[in-house]
Structures are given as C-alpha cells and as structure tokens.
Write a protein that holds these residues in place. Structure first.
Motif, PDB file in Angstrom:
ATOM      1  N   LYS A  56       2.518  -9.783  13.464  1.00  0.00           N
ATOM      2  CA  LYS A  56       3.745  -8.992  13.580  1.00  0.00           C
ATOM      3  C   LYS A  56       4.639  -9.262  12.379  1.00  0.00           C
ATOM      4  O   LYS A  56       4.758 -10.393  11.922  1.00  0.00           O
ATOM      5  CB  LYS A  56       4.511  -9.343  14.861  1.00  0.00           C
ATOM      6  N   GLY A  57       5.255  -8.187  11.864  1.00  0.00           N
ATOM      7  CA  GLY A  57       6.158  -8.301  10.733  1.00  0.00           C
ATOM      8  C   GLY A  57       5.491  -8.136   9.384  1.00  0.00           C
ATOM      9  O   GLY A  57       6.167  -8.026   8.366  1.00  0.00           O
ATOM     10  N   GLU A  58       4.164  -8.101   9.357  1.00  0.00           N
ATOM     11  CA  GLU A  58       3.459  -7.949   8.087  1.00  0.00           C
ATOM     12  C   GLU A  58       3.158  -6.484   7.800  1.00  0.00           C
ATOM     13  O   GLU A  58       3.174  -5.642   8.687  1.00  0.00           O
ATOM     14  CB  GLU A  58       2.145  -8.742   8.099  1.00  0.00           C
ATOM     15  N   SER A  59       2.868  -6.223   6.537  1.00  0.00           N
ATOM     16  CA  SER A  59       2.461  -4.898   6.071  1.00  0.00           C
ATOM     17  C   SER A  59       1.023  -4.981   5.597  1.00  0.00           C
ATOM     18  O   SER A  59       0.467  -6.068   5.464  1.00  0.00           O
ATOM     19  CB  SER A  59       3.348  -4.455   4.899  1.00  0.00           C
ATOM     20  N   ILE A  60       0.429  -3.823   5.349  1.00  0.00           N
ATOM     21  CA  ILE A  60      -0.893  -3.789   4.741  1.00  0.00           C
ATOM     22  C   ILE A  60      -0.788  -3.059   3.405  1.00  0.00           C
ATOM     23  O   ILE A  60       0.115  -2.247   3.208  1.00  0.00           O
ATOM     24  CB  ILE A  60      -1.948  -3.107   5.637  1.00  0.00           C
ATOM     25  N   THR A  61      -1.683  -3.384   2.508  1.00  0.00           N
ATOM     26  CA  THR A  61      -1.750  -2.703   1.226  1.00  0.00           C
ATOM     27  C   THR A  61      -3.090  -1.994   1.134  1.00  0.00           C
ATOM     28  O   THR A  61      -4.139  -2.628   1.267  1.00  0.00           O
ATOM     29  CB  THR A  61      -1.605  -3.698   0.057  1.00  0.00           C
ATOM     30  N   LEU A  62      -3.031  -0.684   0.953  1.00  0.00           N
ATOM     31  CA  LEU A  62      -4.241   0.115   0.782  1.00  0.00           C
ATOM     32  C   LEU A  62      -4.500   0.253  -0.703  1.00  0.00           C
ATOM     33  O   LEU A  62      -3.611   0.643  -1.466  1.00  0.00           O
ATOM     34  CB  LEU A  62      -4.065   1.485   1.432  1.00  0.00           C
ATOM     35  N   VAL A  63      -5.723  -0.074  -1.124  1.00  0.00           N
ATOM     36  CA  VAL A  63      -6.079  -0.096  -2.539  1.00  0.00           C
ATOM     37  C   VAL A  63      -7.213   0.888  -2.785  1.00  0.00           C
ATOM     38  O   VAL A  63      -8.302   0.736  -2.231  1.00  0.00           O
ATOM     39  CB  VAL A  63      -6.514  -1.518  -2.982  1.00  0.00           C
ATOM     40  N   SER A  64      -6.947   1.901  -3.593  1.00  0.00           N
ATOM     41  CA  SER A  64      -7.978   2.861  -3.971  1.00  0.00           C
ATOM     42  C   SER A  64      -8.731   2.326  -5.178  1.00  0.00           C
ATOM     43  O   SER A  64      -8.138   2.057  -6.211  1.00  0.00           O
ATOM     44  CB  SER A  64      -7.358   4.218  -4.304  1.00  0.00           C
ATOM     45  N   THR A  65     -10.053   2.162  -5.036  1.00  0.00           N
ATOM     46  CA  THR A  65     -10.865   1.595  -6.114  1.00  0.00           C
ATOM     47  C   THR A  65     -11.582   2.667  -6.935  1.00  0.00           C
ATOM     48  O   THR A  65     -12.384   2.334  -7.801  1.00  0.00           O
ATOM     49  CB  THR A  65     -11.903   0.618  -5.540  1.00  0.00           C
ATOM     50  N   THR A  66     -11.308   3.932  -6.640  1.00  0.00           N
ATOM     51  CA  THR A  66     -11.920   5.035  -7.386  1.00  0.00           C
ATOM     52  C   THR A  66     -10.824   5.998  -7.815  1.00  0.00           C
ATOM     53  O   THR A  66      -9.656   5.802  -7.497  1.00  0.00           O
ATOM     54  CB  THR A  66     -12.951   5.787  -6.515  1.00  0.00           C
ATOM     55  N   PHE A  67     -11.190   7.058  -8.492  1.00  0.00           N
ATOM     56  CA  PHE A  67     -10.213   8.046  -8.957  1.00  0.00           C
ATOM     57  C   PHE A  67      -9.850   9.058  -7.876  1.00  0.00           C
ATOM     58  O   PHE A  67      -9.025   9.931  -8.103  1.00  0.00           O
ATOM     59  CB  PHE A  67     -10.733   8.777 -10.198  1.00  0.00           C
ATOM     60  N   THR A  68     -10.438   8.952  -6.698  1.00  0.00           N
ATOM     61  CA  THR A  68     -10.207   9.916  -5.622  1.00  0.00           C
ATOM     62  C   THR A  68      -8.869   9.643  -4.936  1.00  0.00           C
ATOM     63  O   THR A  68      -8.616   8.528  -4.486  1.00  0.00           O
ATOM     64  CB  THR A  68     -11.337   9.829  -4.577  1.00  0.00           C
ATOM     65  N   PRO A  69      -8.000  10.643  -4.815  1.00  0.00           N
ATOM     66  CA  PRO A  69      -6.728  10.452  -4.101  1.00  0.00           C
ATOM     67  C   PRO A  69      -6.941  10.480  -2.584  1.00  0.00           C
ATOM     68  O   PRO A  69      -7.915  11.055  -2.088  1.00  0.00           O
ATOM     69  CB  PRO A  69      -5.887  11.643  -4.556  1.00  0.00           C
ATOM     70  N   HIS A  70      -6.010   9.858  -1.862  1.00  0.00           N
ATOM     71  CA  HIS A  70      -6.045   9.821  -0.401  1.00  0.00           C
ATOM     72  C   HIS A  70      -4.647  10.141   0.130  1.00  0.00           C
ATOM     73  O   HIS A  70      -3.655   9.797  -0.506  1.00  0.00           O
ATOM     74  CB  HIS A  70      -6.462   8.437   0.093  1.00  0.00           C
ATOM     75  N   ILE A  71      -4.589  10.779   1.295  1.00  0.00           N
ATOM     76  CA  ILE A  71      -3.321  11.031   1.980  1.00  0.00           C
ATOM     77  C   ILE A  71      -3.445  10.396   3.365  1.00  0.00           C
ATOM     78  O   ILE A  71      -4.270  10.817   4.176  1.00  0.00           O
ATOM     79  CB  ILE A  71      -3.002  12.534   2.071  1.00  0.00           C
ATOM     80  N   ILE A  72      -2.632   9.386   3.631  1.00  0.00           N
ATOM     81  CA  ILE A  72      -2.745   8.571   4.838  1.00  0.00           C
ATOM     82  C   ILE A  72      -1.662   8.963   5.838  1.00  0.00           C
ATOM     83  O   ILE A  72      -0.518   9.222   5.477  1.00  0.00           O
ATOM     84  CB  ILE A  72      -2.623   7.070   4.490  1.00  0.00           C
ATOM     85  N   ALA A  73      -2.046   8.984   7.129  1.00  0.00           N
ATOM     86  CA  ALA A  73      -1.108   9.328   8.206  1.00  0.00           C
ATOM     87  C   ALA A  73      -1.509   8.590   9.484  1.00  0.00           C
ATOM     88  O   ALA A  73      -2.620   8.050   9.581  1.00  0.00           O
ATOM     89  CB  ALA A  73      -1.100  10.834   8.442  1.00  0.00           C
TER      90      ALA A  73
END
Length: 132
Positions: A56-73
């Motif tokens: 609780k209280g922490e965040s996550i970091t999403l890391v894209s390792t390729t040139f492909t974009p992502h849209i997160i929801a």
C-alpha cells in the motif's frame, strides 16, 4: 595547447552537470516514485510479467522496451473484448500513454486489493496489480 585544455575542462564541467541533472529518481520513494522492484516491462504486445505485488502506498513503473506505444487504462481484455472498469480503491488510470522506449508511473495504490490494468490498443495485454 593552453586553449585546448581550457576547452576540455569547460566541456567536462558541462558533461558532469548534464549527467547530474539527468539522474534517474524513479526508484526514490522519498520523492514519490516507486520502489526499485516495482517495474513492469512491456514488449510490443504484452506485459513481460502478467502480475506484480506491491505494498500500500507504492506506485508501479511501466517500462516500454520497444518502439511500440501503449495506452494504459483500468480494466481488462476478456475473450478479445476490451472491458474498461472503475475499481474502488484503485488509482484512476485513463489513457496513460507510454511511448516506445520510455516509461510511466501509475499510482500510488493506497488500498489493499487486486486491480486490473490493460493496454487499450493491444488485445490481451493485461496486468494484475496486487496491493498488500
């Protein structure tokens, strides 16, 4: 020769200054970042790991390792259908864009529970966040 040494010294100073200013503080929890182990990598069409457990209280970091974009929801892919969701206690995640070879932070997650995130443009790209 003296001018060359002065130029090298000045260039070295600016290189050091730029390196210090560009230091990565994403793992610095005191500055509101996520803990170092709270990274989830993404390839072209999938989260490399399908779930992550955090406190609780922490965040996550999403890391894209390729040139492909992502849209997160908030939500999930279910049988090929995108299902947006609003989960009680989860941070609201609406169209968070993470471009290729970059990263983005989501959170903090302030409530214990299991929450779902998905990439709205890549079918089947689901992530489960377990908050203890």
């Amino acid at each position: 020769m003296k001018k060359l040494m002065i130029i090298i010294t000045i260039c070295s100073f600016f290189a050091l200054l730029l390196a210090a200013c560009g230091a990565d503080r994403s793992g610095d929890t005191a500055s509101g970042g996520s803990a170092p182990g709270n990274q989830v990598q993404m390839n072209d069409t999938q989260f490399v790991q399908s779930s992550i457990t955090i406190h609780k209280g922490e965040s996550i970091t999403l890391v894209s390792t390729t040139f492909t974009p992502h849209i997160i929801a908030n939500g999930t892919w279910d049988n090929g259908q995108a299902k947006a969701a609003k989960e009680s206690g989860a941070p609201e995640v609406k169209s968070v864009q993470i471009n290729g070879n970059s990263s983005g932070s989501i959170g903090p997650f302030t409530t214990a529970g299991t929450f779902k995130l998905y990439c709205t443009i890549h079918s089947g790209m689901n992530l489960t966040v377990i908050v203890q």
